[in-house]
Write an enzyme that holds these catalytic residues in place. Structure first.
Site, PDB file in Angstrom:
ATOM      1  CE  LYS A 140      36.868 -30.240  16.668  1.00  0.00           C
ATOM      2  NZ  LYS A 140      35.994 -29.302  17.381  1.00  0.00           N
ATOM      3  CE  LYS A 183      40.410 -27.022  15.199  1.00  0.00           C
ATOM      4  NZ  LYS A 183      39.295 -25.958  15.011  1.00  0.00           N
ATOM      5  CB  SER A 230      37.080 -26.218  18.173  1.00  0.00           C
ATOM      6  OG  SER A 230      35.801 -26.842  18.160  1.00  0.00           O
ATOM      7  CB  SER A 244      36.422 -26.732  13.524  1.00  0.00           C
ATOM      8  OG  SER A 244      36.569 -26.686  15.014  1.00  0.00           O
TER       9      SER A 244
END
Length: 387
Positions: free
Chosen positions: A64, A226, A61, A121
């Site tokens: 992202k 993140k 992720s 997420s």
């Protein structure tokens, strides 16, 4: 601080950012339980510690981060707005993995989708944003790869906007650090989304409201960025902190930890790196933004001198307690012949400690210098010939 006479050596390549070249007595980095890691002093633009930063890894992720970059860019360009609603496609609704829990009956504001992508997420929120900005997920992925190329992310290739495991979908710790620093620099107005600890969209499960970046809950100086996790990637975290010091308020560090063994481990190892960086290295501001570092003579120009410096403060990170040993020198071409445009890279400020080069900082023209008229150019041409 001593600034020696200007060098006559022409610097063939001016670095895009300040880089740490090396130091004979660099502090020993801590042991970090991860497949790859990197610690950067963002304020100085220097890498303080690193391991396997060019090894290809699955980003999970952390993908992202690039999706967010393109969404923020679309917002800044007013192609979309925060209060604009986007439809939820069947494809977005059925996305596996982490979810925001939105469905095709909903029209969801862009701002809520951003929160769903960052805080939860959510792969469904990410897909809805990708389709809304790119027109289709496939076109959005093309935009991701084009942006990666423009940023110089040589080790990165995207196959989807959310980060699920897919052949050919990979990045590196170095590329993630570059992307993250670009996010910090290019879109400061949107970075507050990364500080949100809890969020859920109305009507979705209350148990799905907590940011997976646990450092936000334990360290008040951490303000992003993140997390990522898949079975192939392991547990990953890009974290950034901003701490105030008497000599440099708002000093920012960024850590990239990839392939840790657990959610707890990625947070602990990231915290370890950040704390070590702040204590093992001190940041020294050499010059303020816009302050001339040097004003060498210019030939054949309407002005007799060229002011060299940076638009932002020039900061270097040095081993703690060694700031008094810093010396600087400037490497530039000679002679300097007009014209020069404002912002043009002209020289390099080299920061040394003893015989070791700590950092090299490109210097640009703070003001434009136009070419002189015919008589002025002819006079300087003659003076140069005599010289």
């Amino acid at each position: 601080m001593m600034i020696p006479l200007l060098s006559r050596t022409l610097v063939a390549t001016l670095l895009a950012v300040t880089t740490l070249v090396g130091h004979a007595q660099a502090p020993q980095a801590p042991e970090v339980a991860a497949k790859a890691y990197l610690l950067m002093d963002v304020s100085a633009g220097q890498v303080l510690a690193a391991k396997d930063i060019d090894a290809p890894v699955e980003p999970a992720s952390l993908t992202k981060l690039m999706t967010a970059y393109l969404v923020f860019d679309a917002l800044k360009a007013r192609k979309i707005s925060l209060n604009q609603t986007l439809p939820v496609s069947e494809r977005a609704w059925k996305m596996p993995g982490s979810r925001m829990f939105i469905d095709p009956k909903m029209q969801v504001p862009v701002e809520d989708l951003i929160k769903g992508m960052i805080v939860q997420s959510g792969n469904d929120a990410t897909m809805a944003l990708a389709e809304g900005v790119g027109g289709s997920a496939e076109r959005f992925v093309q935009l991701m790869n084009e942006q990666a190329k423009a940023m110089g992310l040589a080790g990165t290739q995207y196959r989807n906007p959310e980060g699920l495991t897919e052949p050919g979908h990979h990045t590196t710790a170095r590329d993630l650090a570059t992307l993250s620093t670009r996010l910090l620099r290019d879109f400061p107005e949107y970075l507050h989304y990364y500080t949100i600890r809890k969020y859920r969209y109305p009507g979705t499960p209350a148990s799905n409201d907590t940011n997976r970046n646990t450092l936000l809950f334990r360290d008040p100086t951490v303000d992003g960025l993140k997390t990522g996790h898949t079975s192939a990637a392991g547990y990953c975290l890009v974290a950034t902190a901003r701490r105030d010091f008497p000599n440099l308020p708002g000093r920012r560090l960024l850590s990239v930890v990839l392939g840790a063994s657990s959610e707890t481990a990625r947070a602990n190892e990231s915290q370890k790196l950040l704390n070590w960086g702040y204590t093992a290295y001190e940041a020294v501001k050499l010059f303020d933004g816009g302050q001339p570092v040097a004003s060498p003579k210019v030939w054949k120009g309407k002005s007799a001198e060229l002011k060299l410096g940076r638009g932002e403060p020039i900061v270097v990170a040095v081993p703690s307690g060694s700031a008094g040993q810093i010396k600087t020198e400037i490497a530039r071409p000679e002679p300097l012949i007009a014209p020069f445009r404002q912002g043009q890279a002209v020289a390099t400020l080299k920061v040394r400690q003893g015989e070791q080069t700590l950092a090299e900082v490109p210097l640009v023209a703070l003001e434009a210098v136009e070419e002189a008229g015919f008589l002025g150019r002819a006079w300087d041409a003659m003076r140069l010939w005599i010289k």
